[in-house]
Design an enzyme around this catalytic site. Structure first.
Site, PDB file in Angstrom:
ATOM      1  N   GLU A   1       0.824  -1.219   0.000  1.00 36.08           N
ATOM      2  CA  GLU A   1       0.000   0.000   0.000  1.00 36.08           C
ATOM      3  C   GLU A   1       0.858   1.270   0.000  1.00 36.08           C
ATOM      4  O   GLU A   1       1.655   1.483   0.920  1.00 36.08           O
ATOM      5  CB  GLU A   1      -0.925   0.001   1.233  1.00 36.08           C
ATOM      6  CG  GLU A   1      -1.933   1.118   1.155  1.00 36.08           C
ATOM      7  CD  GLU A   1      -3.055   1.004   2.187  1.00 36.08           C
ATOM      8  OE1 GLU A   1      -3.004   0.133   3.068  1.00 36.08           O
ATOM      9  OE2 GLU A   1      -3.982   1.827   2.081  1.00 36.08           O
TER      10      GLU A   1
ATOM     11  N   LYS B   1      -7.525  -0.578  11.393  1.00 40.22           N
ATOM     12  CA  LYS B   1      -6.896  -0.925  10.104  1.00 40.22           C
ATOM     13  C   LYS B   1      -5.639  -0.061   9.912  1.00 40.22           C
ATOM     14  O   LYS B   1      -4.595  -0.551   9.450  1.00 40.22           O
ATOM     15  CB  LYS B   1      -7.896  -0.693   8.966  1.00 40.22           C
ATOM     16  CG  LYS B   1      -7.450  -1.207   7.610  1.00 40.22           C
ATOM     17  CD  LYS B   1      -6.634  -0.217   6.812  1.00 40.22           C
ATOM     18  CE  LYS B   1      -6.245  -0.784   5.465  1.00 40.22           C
ATOM     19  NZ  LYS B   1      -5.323   0.101   4.723  1.00 40.22           N
TER      20      LYS B   1
ATOM     21  N   ASP C   1       3.200 -14.898  12.042  1.00 40.12           N
ATOM     22  CA  ASP C   1       1.866 -15.321  11.597  1.00 40.12           C
ATOM     23  C   ASP C   1       0.891 -14.157  11.773  1.00 40.12           C
ATOM     24  O   ASP C   1       0.366 -13.928  12.856  1.00 40.12           O
ATOM     25  CB  ASP C   1       1.450 -16.537  12.463  1.00 40.12           C
ATOM     26  CG  ASP C   1       0.102 -17.095  12.072  1.00 40.12           C
ATOM     27  OD1 ASP C   1      -0.659 -16.416  11.357  1.00 40.12           O
ATOM     28  OD2 ASP C   1      -0.203 -18.223  12.508  1.00 40.12           O
TER      29      ASP C   1
ATOM     30  N   HIS D   1      -1.865  10.474   0.725  1.00 38.35           N
ATOM     31  CA  HIS D   1      -2.001   9.128   0.178  1.00 38.35           C
ATOM     32  C   HIS D   1      -1.974   9.180  -1.352  1.00 38.35           C
ATOM     33  O   HIS D   1      -1.251   8.423  -1.990  1.00 38.35           O
ATOM     34  CB  HIS D   1      -3.312   8.511   0.676  1.00 38.35           C
ATOM     35  CG  HIS D   1      -3.526   7.107   0.210  1.00 38.35           C
ATOM     36  ND1 HIS D   1      -2.704   6.079   0.582  1.00 38.35           N
ATOM     37  CD2 HIS D   1      -4.464   6.573  -0.607  1.00 38.35           C
ATOM     38  CE1 HIS D   1      -3.131   4.956   0.019  1.00 38.35           C
ATOM     39  NE2 HIS D   1      -4.190   5.236  -0.715  1.00 38.35           N
TER      40      HIS D   1
HETATM   41  P1  HMG Z   1       3.793  15.451   3.712  1.00 36.23           P
HETATM   42  O1  HMG Z   1       3.640  16.473   4.735  1.00 36.23           O
HETATM   43  O2  HMG Z   1       3.316  15.745   2.320  1.00 36.23           O
HETATM   44  O3  HMG Z   1       5.261  14.913   3.627  1.00 36.23           O
HETATM   45  O4  HMG Z   1       3.083  14.114   4.218  1.00 36.23           O
HETATM   46  P2  HMG Z   1       6.600  15.644   3.292  1.00 36.23           P
HETATM   47  O5  HMG Z   1       6.850  15.519   1.818  1.00 36.23           O
HETATM   48  O6  HMG Z   1       6.667  16.999   3.944  1.00 36.23           O
HETATM   49  O7  HMG Z   1       7.613  14.669   4.090  1.00 36.23           O
HETATM   50  C1  HMG Z   1       7.543  14.541   5.499  1.00 36.23           C
HETATM   51  C2  HMG Z   1       8.219  13.239   5.912  1.00 36.23           C
HETATM   52  O8  HMG Z   1       7.427  12.115   5.498  1.00 36.23           O
HETATM   53  C3  HMG Z   1       9.566  13.017   5.262  1.00 36.23           C
HETATM   54  O9  HMG Z   1      10.534  13.696   6.016  1.00 36.23           O
HETATM   55  C4  HMG Z   1       9.711  11.522   5.318  1.00 36.23           C
HETATM   56  O10 HMG Z   1      10.081  11.092   6.603  1.00 36.23           O
HETATM   57  C5  HMG Z   1       8.289  11.069   5.043  1.00 36.23           C
HETATM   58  P3  HMG Z   1      11.885  14.257   5.302  1.00 36.23           P
HETATM   59  O11 HMG Z   1      12.752  13.039   5.136  1.00 36.23           O
HETATM   60  O12 HMG Z   1      11.502  14.862   3.997  1.00 36.23           O
HETATM   61  O13 HMG Z   1      12.419  15.214   6.312  1.00 36.23           O
HETATM   62  N1  HMG Z   1       8.047  10.900   3.585  1.00 36.23           N
HETATM   63  C6  HMG Z   1       8.451   9.834   2.889  1.00 36.23           C
HETATM   64  N2  HMG Z   1       9.108   8.735   3.229  1.00 36.23           N
HETATM   65  C7  HMG Z   1       9.321   7.809   2.284  1.00 36.23           C
HETATM   66  N3  HMG Z   1       8.922   7.963   0.981  1.00 36.23           N
HETATM   67  C8  HMG Z   1       8.263   9.056   0.607  1.00 36.23           C
HETATM   68  C9  HMG Z   1       7.992  10.056   1.561  1.00 36.23           C
HETATM   69  N4  HMG Z   1       7.358  11.234   1.518  1.00 36.23           N
HETATM   70  C10 HMG Z   1       7.402  11.730   2.767  1.00 36.23           C
HETATM   71  N5  HMG Z   1       7.895   9.182  -0.670  1.00 36.23           N
HETATM   72  C11 HMG Z   1       2.630  11.787   4.273  1.00 36.23           C
HETATM   73  C12 HMG Z   1       3.033  12.990   3.407  1.00 36.23           C
HETATM   74  C13 HMG Z   1       2.277  10.640   3.346  1.00 36.23           C
HETATM   75  C14 HMG Z   1       3.802  11.399   5.149  1.00 36.23           C
HETATM   76  C15 HMG Z   1       1.421  12.230   5.183  1.00 36.23           C
HETATM   77  O14 HMG Z   1       0.412  12.780   4.369  1.00 36.23           O
HETATM   78  C16 HMG Z   1       0.836  11.109   5.984  1.00 36.23           C
HETATM   79  O15 HMG Z   1       1.367  10.708   6.998  1.00 36.23           O
HETATM   80  N6  HMG Z   1      -0.341  10.590   5.553  1.00 36.23           N
HETATM   81  C17 HMG Z   1      -0.986   9.428   6.154  1.00 36.23           C
HETATM   82  C18 HMG Z   1      -0.938   8.337   5.120  1.00 36.23           C
HETATM   83  C19 HMG Z   1      -1.485   7.012   5.593  1.00 36.23           C
HETATM   84  O16 HMG Z   1      -1.822   6.796   6.725  1.00 36.23           O
HETATM   85  N7  HMG Z   1      -1.548   6.090   4.646  1.00 36.23           N
HETATM   86  C20 HMG Z   1      -2.050   4.764   4.850  1.00 36.23           C
HETATM   87  C21 HMG Z   1      -3.112   4.502   3.837  1.00 36.23           C
HETATM   88  S1  HMG Z   1      -4.635   5.222   4.349  1.00 36.23           S
HETATM   89  C22 HMG Z   1      -5.255   3.987   5.393  1.00 36.23           C
HETATM   90  O17 HMG Z   1      -5.291   2.855   4.997  1.00 36.23           O
HETATM   91  C23 HMG Z   1      -5.486   4.162   6.849  1.00 36.23           C
HETATM   92  C24 HMG Z   1      -6.505   5.107   7.384  1.00 36.23           C
HETATM   93  O18 HMG Z   1      -7.783   4.874   6.850  1.00 36.23           O
HETATM   94  C25 HMG Z   1      -6.492   4.823   8.857  1.00 36.23           C
HETATM   95  C26 HMG Z   1      -7.421   5.672   9.648  1.00 36.23           C
HETATM   96  O19 HMG Z   1      -8.486   6.065   9.099  1.00 36.23           O
HETATM   97  O20 HMG Z   1      -7.117   5.910  10.836  1.00 36.23           O
HETATM   98  C27 HMG Z   1      -6.127   6.497   7.085  1.00 36.23           C
END
Ligand code: HMG
Length: 425
Positions: free
Chosen positions: A80, A259, A275, A372
């Site tokens: 994901e 989740k 597991d 995301h």
């Molecule tokens: P942002 O503010 O756009 O990120 O957030 P950024 O570009 O400013 O980067 C901040 C930091 O994020 C980076 O620090 C990295 O540590 C990391 P830096 O090194 O630049 O100082 N980072 C990355 N690491 C690896 N590869 C990358 C990358 N980009 C940033 N390409 C971010 C972007 C995605 C981090 C933020 O929007 C976030 O945390 N979103 C949450 C995403 C999430 O939870 N996804 C799971 C899928 S959704 C789900 O299934 C679960 C859910 O339904 C659960 C719930 O409802 O509770 C949401």
């Protein structure tokens, strides 16, 4: 400056080199990563039946996550987008706040022999408890190797549940997950229990509801670390606390909240060859322990801090099952510094809480789609058929488009191919 700085902007080879140097990986682990070695055919064919081949998923790394004052890199297996980025982001914020603390008080596995048609439940219960030492000795003789390692059957408890008299066996399984140990022991004592109770044994099996392998991870984040503007930081903390409250009262939200926790937990559980069905089954049962399904973690404001806590059963193993067979699992353990089961369980619980924090922070601020979809755009570009040299361009244009979906990705790809053929049009 940390070697991990800008980790995700490096090439795969650079990331492997940094990981090998920082986590002092063996030459074998580095080679397995560089050559992307997976389970060989000869082993895969013996792990599951009717084998046709192997099935790969991305093996990724959260570079730095601090638990009990120790910095770890976290191997994650997930398909994901945005899970690894979110966990990395959360880990960075929480490291600045001192990292996670994890606690585990005991590590026993429970198995059960269920009996029915027991003529007198009370008499049966007394008879079993009177023979406890003999029954435990019999159980231990069914799996002597665990006793040699310092583990073994520790206690019997007996409960009547409607028509059933259930005998629970509590076993110290040391570094194993314990399914085979428990099942061997339970099957060995089953007939003896039936004879003692004058009842009939229905089944003898390990329980995945591992309430004696509970692990707690917690963290304490100064609110001002959540945003540069104090008012926004406070609102973010208040809304994360509210999101936690919502997951306690609404099962529809609780399922999604959990989740999000399992986005992280499953990824490291898979990477370490554990597991995940057992972990999921036990944790979801634990989430319902008060009679309705709740969020497994809680967040609250205490003074000037946002305090998060996650408790769940984590019967994690460092030996047995497919752990010794899968080369990538060996690499995962090398990256983690060969932790013992208790340490690994604490790391896993911390990853779950970290993942939950990142998701909640995103949900109550910009919304989940922004971060995301930024990362999902690459997957959509690939699904649309973009070739390696086209993926970044399609993903970039897709992120600017009003609708980030497959249809838009396809039309962007068509357009850039048309432009590449006829640049002056
Ligand atoms: P942002 O503010 O756009 O990120 O957030 P950024 O570009 O400013 O980067 C901040 C930091 O994020 C980076 O620090 C990295 O540590 C990391 P830096 O090194 O630049 O100082 N980072 C990355 N690491 C690896 N590869 C990358 C990358 N980009 C940033 N390409 C971010 C972007 C995605 C981090 C933020 O929007 C976030 O945390 N979103 C949450 C995403 C999430 O939870 N996804 C799971 C899928 S959704 C789900 O299934 C679960 C859910 O339904 C659960 C719930 O409802 O509770 C949401």
């Amino acid at each position: 400056m940390s070697l991990f700085s800008g980790f995700y902007k490096k090439t795969r080879e650079e990331r492997i080199a940094i990981t090998a140097e920082t986590r002092q990986l063996s030459k074998d682990s580095e080679d397995i990563l560089l050559k992307d070695h997976n389970i060989p055919e000869s082993i895969a064919g013996k792990m599951a039946e009717n084998h046709l081949g192997t099935f790969a998923l991305p093996f990724s790394l959260v570079p730095q996550l601090v638990v009990n004052g120790v910095e770890y890199s976290i191997p994650m297996v997930t398909e994901e987008p945005s899970v690894v980025a979110a966990c990395s982001f959360g880990a960075k914020i929480i490291a600045k706040a001192g990292g996670f603390t994890s606690q585990i008080s005991e590590r026993l596995m429970i198995g059960q022999v269920a009996l029915y048609d027991v003529p007198d439940m009370l008499v049966a219960q007394t008879a079993i408890l009177a023979q406890q030492d003999d029954i435990l000795a019999h159980a231990n003789s069914a799996h002597p190797s665990i006793v040699k390692r310092g583990g073994g059957a520790r206690q019997l408890t007996v409960e009547q549940k409607e028509d059933f008299l259930i005998v629970y066996l509590h076993v110290d399984v040391q570094e194993a997950m314990g399914a085979n140990i428990l099942n061997n022991m339970l099957e060995a004592i089953k007939d003896e229990l039936a004879a003692l109770t004058h009842g009939t044994a229905l089944m003898a099996i390990l329980s995945n509801y591992a309430t004696e392998s509970l692990v707690t991870a917690s963290c304490r984040i100064p609110i001002q670390q959540l945003h540069v503007e104090p008012q926004v930081a406070l609102k973010t903390a208040q809304n994360i606390a509210k999101a936690s409250q919502l997951a306690q009262v609404d099962p529809y939200r609780a399922a999604t909240h959990n989740k999000g926790i399992f986005n992280g937990i499953d990824a490291i559980v898979l990477a370490t060859g554990n597991d995940w069905r057992a972990i999921e089954a036990g944790a979801h049962t634990y989430a319902s322990k008060e009679g309705h399904y709740r969020g497994l973690s809680t967040w609250e404001i205490v003074g000037n801090d946002l305090v998060g806590q996650l408790t769940l059963p984590l019967p994690i193993a460092t030996v047995g099952g497919s752990i010794g067979l899968n080369p990538k699992v060996q690499v995962a353990f090398d990256i983690l510094g060969q932790p013992k089961a208790r340490t690994l369980a604490g790391i896993i619980a911390s990853v779950g809480l970290c993942q939950n924090f990142a998701a909640l922070r995103a949900l109550v601020t910009a919304g989940i789609q922004q971060g995301h979809m930024k990362l999902h755009a690459k997957s959509l570009a690939m699904l649309a058929g973009a070739l390696e040299h086209e993926i970044d361009q399609v993903a970039f244009l897709l992120r600017q488009a009003p609708h980030t979906n497959l249809e838009t990705a396809q039309s962007i790809l068509e357009q850039i191919r048309k432009e590449a053929k006829h640049p002056q049009e």
